[in-house]
Write an enzyme that holds these catalytic residues in place. Structure first.
Site, PDB file in Angstrom:
ATOM      1  N   CYS A 102       0.820  -1.216   0.000  1.00  0.00           N
ATOM      2  CA  CYS A 102       0.000   0.000   0.000  1.00  0.00           C
ATOM      3  C   CYS A 102       0.853   1.265   0.000  1.00  0.00           C
ATOM      4  CB  CYS A 102      -0.912   0.027   1.226  1.00  0.00           C
ATOM      5  SG  CYS A 102      -2.231  -1.194   1.222  1.00  0.00           S
ATOM      6  N   HIS A 120      -5.404   1.683   6.221  1.00  0.00           N
ATOM      7  CA  HIS A 120      -6.089   0.713   5.358  1.00  0.00           C
ATOM      8  C   HIS A 120      -6.541  -0.465   6.209  1.00  0.00           C
ATOM      9  CE1 HIS A 120      -7.243  -1.964   2.243  1.00  0.00           C
ATOM     10  NE2 HIS A 120      -6.149  -2.705   2.269  1.00  0.00           N
ATOM     11  N   HIS A 122      -9.171  -4.070   6.757  1.00  0.00           N
ATOM     12  CA  HIS A 122      -9.870  -5.182   6.122  1.00  0.00           C
ATOM     13  C   HIS A 122     -11.049  -5.606   6.989  1.00  0.00           C
ATOM     14  CE1 HIS A 122      -6.249  -6.749   3.517  1.00  0.00           C
ATOM     15  NE2 HIS A 122      -6.613  -5.510   3.219  1.00  0.00           N
ATOM     16  N   GLU A 144     -25.274  10.494  14.170  1.00  0.00           N
ATOM     17  CA  GLU A 144     -24.428  11.241  15.096  1.00  0.00           C
ATOM     18  C   GLU A 144     -22.940  11.114  14.756  1.00  0.00           C
ATOM     19  OE1 GLU A 144     -23.633  13.719  18.444  1.00  0.00           O
ATOM     20  OE2 GLU A 144     -25.419  13.358  17.217  1.00  0.00           O
ATOM     21  N   HIS A 200     -13.078  -6.063  -0.428  1.00  0.00           N
ATOM     22  CA  HIS A 200     -11.699  -5.927   0.057  1.00  0.00           C
ATOM     23  C   HIS A 200     -11.638  -5.180   1.387  1.00  0.00           C
ATOM     24  CE1 HIS A 200      -7.278  -4.788  -1.104  1.00  0.00           C
ATOM     25  NE2 HIS A 200      -7.439  -4.785   0.213  1.00  0.00           N
TER      26      HIS A 200
END
Length: 263
Positions: A102, A120, A122, A144, A200
């Protein structure tokens, strides 16, 4: 995989190193970085060695390693890069460990948005919501926890009655192949602070590590809530939000990045 120090977006990434930690109450350190990774694992966001984080702290960029169990990560496992001379200053002793795939996505997002942290995950709800929603955006209003989301256009938090919009892109065989789809999101949705990847997971970015962590927590809650709302045939977007969106659409299109508050 090309060495991250040769990544063009990393090379072009400019950070004001005269500003220390911006508005973070606590500076990002390697110790805090590893503690957060372990915490994210316990939340179910980074199981099976998946998930990643990149964070700028002063003149350094920290990025998590690839294919390493996040609950067992140590300070020496974090990749650290010098932002001034664009060099690698720390890597894991185990030479087989590589920087997260990434990393090139993080540098692109940071360069284009001015963000200093990208997370990131999962999480199960981030995956499932993309299978329940067939359109290319996730939207929810009148909740909220929307107030926990940063608006890069105004530099303030969204309001309860605002509509949170998160683009959805299709998954690819490898995360590095998400580079162009994410670039498209940044161009077409300049107000976005996150993107969902179908089947993903989720990417979230923000001006500080603390704001990015908070937004990731709020978004994960809203995604989980949305799944339950859909099960019970409750609309995610209030009709009032649709009316407001029509009134604001022209105004939002006229806003330029130069009018944004510092990110």
């Amino acid at each position: 995989m090309v060495e991250f120090v040769n990544d063009p977006n990393f090379k072009d990434l400019v950070v004001d190193t005269t500003i220390d930690n911006r508005n973070d109450e606590e500076p990002m350190t390697i110790r805090n970085f590893t503690e957060l990774m372990i915490q994210f694992y316990k939340l179910g966001w980074m199981r099976g060695s998946g998930g990643a984080m990149g964070c700028i702290s002063g003149s350094e960029l920290m990025i998590s390693p690839s294919a390493l169990q996040k609950e067992r990560i140590r300070e020496q496992d974090v990749f650290v890069y010098n932002m001034k001379d664009k060099t690698e200053v720390q890597r894991p002793p185990n030479k087989r460990i590589t920087v997260s795939s990434c990393s090139v996505l993080f540098s692109l997002i940071m360069k284009e948005t001015g963000s200093e942290c990208v997370i990131h995950t999962h999480s199960k709800c981030a995956n499932l919501i993309t299978q329940l929603i067939k359109s290319n955006v996730f939207e929810i209003s009148h909740q909220e926890y929307i107030k926990g989301i940063y608006d890069p256009f105004s530099g303030k938090a969204l309001k309860y009655s605002d509509t949170l919009t998160i683009p959805i892109i299709d998954n690819m065989p490898s995360e590095s192949q998400l580079l162009e789809p994410i670039r498209g999101v940044l161009e077409n949705y300049p107000q976005a602070i996150a993107v969902l990847v179908r089947n993903h997971g989720l990417f979230v970015w923000g001006p500080t590590w603390e704001s990015t962590k908070i937004m990731t927590e709020c978004i994960d809650y809203l995604l989980e809530l949305s799944i339950e709302m859909l099960k019970n045939n409750i609309p995610l977007v209030n009709e009032e939000a649709f009316e407001k969106e029509d009134n604001l659409s022209d105004k939002m299109r006229t806003l330029m990045f130069g009018d944004m508050a510092p990110v």
